[in-house]
Write a protein that holds these residues in place. Structure first.
Motif, PDB file in Angstrom:
ATOM      1  N   PRO A 140       0.821  -1.216   0.000  1.00  0.00           N
ATOM      2  CA  PRO A 140       0.000   0.000   0.000  1.00  0.00           C
ATOM      3  C   PRO A 140       0.854   1.265   0.000  1.00  0.00           C
ATOM      4  CG  PRO A 140      -0.878  -1.593   1.551  1.00  0.00           C
ATOM      5  CD  PRO A 140       0.451  -2.139   1.079  1.00  0.00           C
ATOM      6  N   GLY A 141       0.410   2.237  -0.802  1.00  0.00           N
ATOM      7  CA  GLY A 141       1.094   3.522  -0.880  1.00  0.00           C
ATOM      8  C   GLY A 141       2.158   3.608  -1.971  1.00  0.00           C
ATOM      9  N   ILE A 142       2.489   2.489  -2.601  1.00  0.00           N
ATOM     10  CA  ILE A 142       3.498   2.468  -3.660  1.00  0.00           C
ATOM     11  C   ILE A 142       2.804   2.449  -5.018  1.00  0.00           C
ATOM     12  CG2 ILE A 142       5.393   1.148  -4.712  1.00  0.00           C
ATOM     13  CD1 ILE A 142       6.146   2.243  -1.977  1.00  0.00           C
ATOM     14  N   MET A 143       3.278   3.292  -5.938  1.00  0.00           N
ATOM     15  CA  MET A 143       2.793   3.259  -7.319  1.00  0.00           C
ATOM     16  C   MET A 143       3.847   2.515  -8.134  1.00  0.00           C
ATOM     17  SD  MET A 143       0.478   4.014  -9.555  1.00  0.00           S
ATOM     18  CE  MET A 143      -0.511   5.327  -8.873  1.00  0.00           C
ATOM     19  N   PHE A 144       3.461   1.401  -8.726  1.00  0.00           N
ATOM     20  CA  PHE A 144       4.372   0.583  -9.523  1.00  0.00           C
ATOM     21  C   PHE A 144       4.212   0.961 -10.989  1.00  0.00           C
ATOM     22  CE2 PHE A 144       5.579  -3.215 -11.901  1.00  0.00           C
ATOM     23  CZ  PHE A 144       6.782  -3.545 -11.296  1.00  0.00           C
ATOM     24  N   TYR A 145       5.325   1.267 -11.643  1.00  0.00           N
ATOM     25  CA  TYR A 145       5.319   1.600 -13.068  1.00  0.00           C
ATOM     26  C   TYR A 145       5.743   0.361 -13.836  1.00  0.00           C
ATOM     27  CZ  TYR A 145       4.612   6.291 -11.443  1.00  0.00           C
ATOM     28  OH  TYR A 145       4.072   7.400 -10.826  1.00  0.00           O
ATOM     29  N   ASP A 146       4.766  -0.245 -14.508  1.00  0.00           N
ATOM     30  CA  ASP A 146       4.919  -1.540 -15.163  1.00  0.00           C
ATOM     31  C   ASP A 146       5.297  -1.350 -16.627  1.00  0.00           C
ATOM     32  OD1 ASP A 146       4.766  -4.207 -15.887  1.00  0.00           O
ATOM     33  OD2 ASP A 146       2.569  -4.263 -15.860  1.00  0.00           O
ATOM     34  N   ILE A 147       6.502  -1.829 -17.012  1.00  0.00           N
ATOM     35  CA  ILE A 147       6.921  -1.703 -18.412  1.00  0.00           C
ATOM     36  C   ILE A 147       6.451  -2.869 -19.272  1.00  0.00           C
ATOM     37  CG2 ILE A 147       8.908  -0.238 -17.867  1.00  0.00           C
ATOM     38  CD1 ILE A 147      10.682  -2.776 -18.416  1.00  0.00           C
ATOM     39  N   SER A 148       5.704  -3.825 -18.696  1.00  0.00           N
ATOM     40  CA  SER A 148       5.200  -4.954 -19.482  1.00  0.00           C
ATOM     41  C   SER A 148       4.373  -4.475 -20.668  1.00  0.00           C
ATOM     42  CB  SER A 148       4.344  -5.886 -18.618  1.00  0.00           C
ATOM     43  OG  SER A 148       5.116  -6.435 -17.587  1.00  0.00           O
ATOM     44  N   THR A 149       3.560  -3.459 -20.453  1.00  0.00           N
ATOM     45  CA  THR A 149       2.720  -2.934 -21.527  1.00  0.00           C
ATOM     46  C   THR A 149       3.570  -2.218 -22.585  1.00  0.00           C
ATOM     47  OG1 THR A 149       2.297  -1.061 -20.045  1.00  0.00           O
ATOM     48  CG2 THR A 149       0.590  -2.756 -20.188  1.00  0.00           C
ATOM     49  N   LEU A 150       4.658  -1.616 -22.180  1.00  0.00           N
ATOM     50  CA  LEU A 150       5.583  -0.986 -23.125  1.00  0.00           C
ATOM     51  C   LEU A 150       6.265  -2.050 -23.977  1.00  0.00           C
ATOM     52  CD1 LEU A 150       7.217   1.463 -24.186  1.00  0.00           C
ATOM     53  CD2 LEU A 150       8.759   1.129 -22.238  1.00  0.00           C
ATOM     54  N   LEU A 151       6.746  -3.097 -23.342  1.00  0.00           N
ATOM     55  CA  LEU A 151       7.416  -4.184 -24.059  1.00  0.00           C
ATOM     56  C   LEU A 151       6.481  -4.871 -25.054  1.00  0.00           C
ATOM     57  CD1 LEU A 151       9.241  -5.762 -20.990  1.00  0.00           C
ATOM     58  CD2 LEU A 151      10.323  -4.455 -22.841  1.00  0.00           C
ATOM     59  N   ALA A 162       6.134   1.235 -29.730  1.00  0.00           N
ATOM     60  CA  ALA A 162       6.568   1.999 -28.561  1.00  0.00           C
ATOM     61  C   ALA A 162       7.896   1.468 -28.033  1.00  0.00           C
ATOM     62  CB  ALA A 162       5.505   1.961 -27.470  1.00  0.00           C
ATOM     63  N   TRP A 163       8.071   0.122 -28.020  1.00  0.00           N
ATOM     64  CA  TRP A 163       9.321  -0.456 -27.552  1.00  0.00           C
ATOM     65  C   TRP A 163      10.474  -0.090 -28.492  1.00  0.00           C
ATOM     66  CZ3 TRP A 163      11.997  -1.263 -23.693  1.00  0.00           C
ATOM     67  CH2 TRP A 163      13.077  -2.137 -23.662  1.00  0.00           C
ATOM     68  N   ARG A 164      10.234  -0.163 -29.785  1.00  0.00           N
ATOM     69  CA  ARG A 164      11.252   0.221 -30.778  1.00  0.00           C
ATOM     70  C   ARG A 164      11.647   1.690 -30.581  1.00  0.00           C
ATOM     71  NH1 ARG A 164       9.614  -2.625 -34.613  1.00  0.00           N
ATOM     72  NH2 ARG A 164       7.812  -1.375 -35.115  1.00  0.00           N
ATOM     73  N   ASP A 165      10.673   2.559 -30.334  1.00  0.00           N
ATOM     74  CA  ASP A 165      10.963   3.971 -30.115  1.00  0.00           C
ATOM     75  C   ASP A 165      11.739   4.171 -28.805  1.00  0.00           C
ATOM     76  OD1 ASP A 165      10.773   6.695 -31.049  1.00  0.00           O
ATOM     77  OD2 ASP A 165       9.393   7.043 -29.390  1.00  0.00           O
ATOM     78  N   THR A 166      11.427   3.394 -27.789  1.00  0.00           N
ATOM     79  CA  THR A 166      12.161   3.472 -26.524  1.00  0.00           C
ATOM     80  C   THR A 166      13.623   3.097 -26.735  1.00  0.00           C
ATOM     81  OG1 THR A 166      10.160   2.957 -25.259  1.00  0.00           O
ATOM     82  CG2 THR A 166      12.274   2.591 -24.152  1.00  0.00           C
ATOM     83  N   VAL A 167      13.867   2.004 -27.451  1.00  0.00           N
ATOM     84  CA  VAL A 167      15.244   1.580 -27.715  1.00  0.00           C
ATOM     85  C   VAL A 167      15.965   2.637 -28.555  1.00  0.00           C
ATOM     86  CG1 VAL A 167      16.703  -0.180 -28.813  1.00  0.00           C
ATOM     87  CG2 VAL A 167      14.731  -0.871 -27.416  1.00  0.00           C
TER      88      VAL A 167
END
Length: 171
Positions: free
Chosen positions: A16-27, A32-37
């Motif tokens: 509780p209280g932590i915001m997790f930033y999940d890169i699974s959706t980016l991958l 979007a993944w190609r642009d990130t790389v």
């Protein structure tokens, strides 16, 4: 492309209280993944590394494809007990305890210029430990690169190398 649009925020994870930033959706989003790389490559190239280093485990996801795109080798920093052969170990403190990371003793020749990557910069403890470990094996650490930086936690202030991120959150 706005990379933030492809990063999922999960409240109250892992506690509780932590915001997790999940890169699974980016991958999972090829464009979007190609642009990130591509953005990672543009940020890392000016540092002229001979090798890229990734921190277990999500740092591998950034460093390995980037090393391939740049025609460079890739070295892993892993958690305790995951690497064979002679290893160099570094213990470090976290806000919730201690942890240990390791690198193979012969993975990097002394004087080799490296950039170290991880998926996320929060408080900076793990990256600071990785930089310290790399220096112990003689690496010339040119920069630290991240996909995500939580700017409000000031993790970059713990690092004595240039720090860049593709995406930055301020709250």
């Amino acid at each position: 492309m706005n990379i933030k649009d492809h990063i999922r925020s999960i409240p109250d994870f892992p506690k509780p209280g932590i915001m997790f930033y999940d890169i699974s959706t980016l991958l999972a989003h090829a464009e979007a993944w190609r642009d990130t790389v591509r953005q990672l490559k543009e940020a890392v190239e000016p540092h002229k590394p001979a090798l890229l280093v990734g921190i277990e485990s999500r740092g591998f996801l950034a460093a390995a494809p980037l090393a391939l795109a740049m025609g460079l080798g890739f070295v892993m920093i892993r958690k305790r007990g995951k690497l064979p052969g002679d290893i160099i170990t570094h213990n470090y403190d976290l806000e919730y305890g201690t942890d240990t990371i390791e690198i193979q003793a012969d993975a990097i020749k002394p004087g080799t210029r490296v950039v170290v990557l991880d998926d996320l910069l929060a408080t900076g403890g793990t990256m600071a430990a990785a930089i310290s470990l790399l220096r112990r094996v003689g690496a010339d650490v040119a920069a630290a690169q991240f996909i995500i930086e939580l700017g409000f936690l000031n993790g970059a202030a713990k690092l004595d190398v240039p720090v860049q991120s593709v995406v930055r959150y301020e709250s």
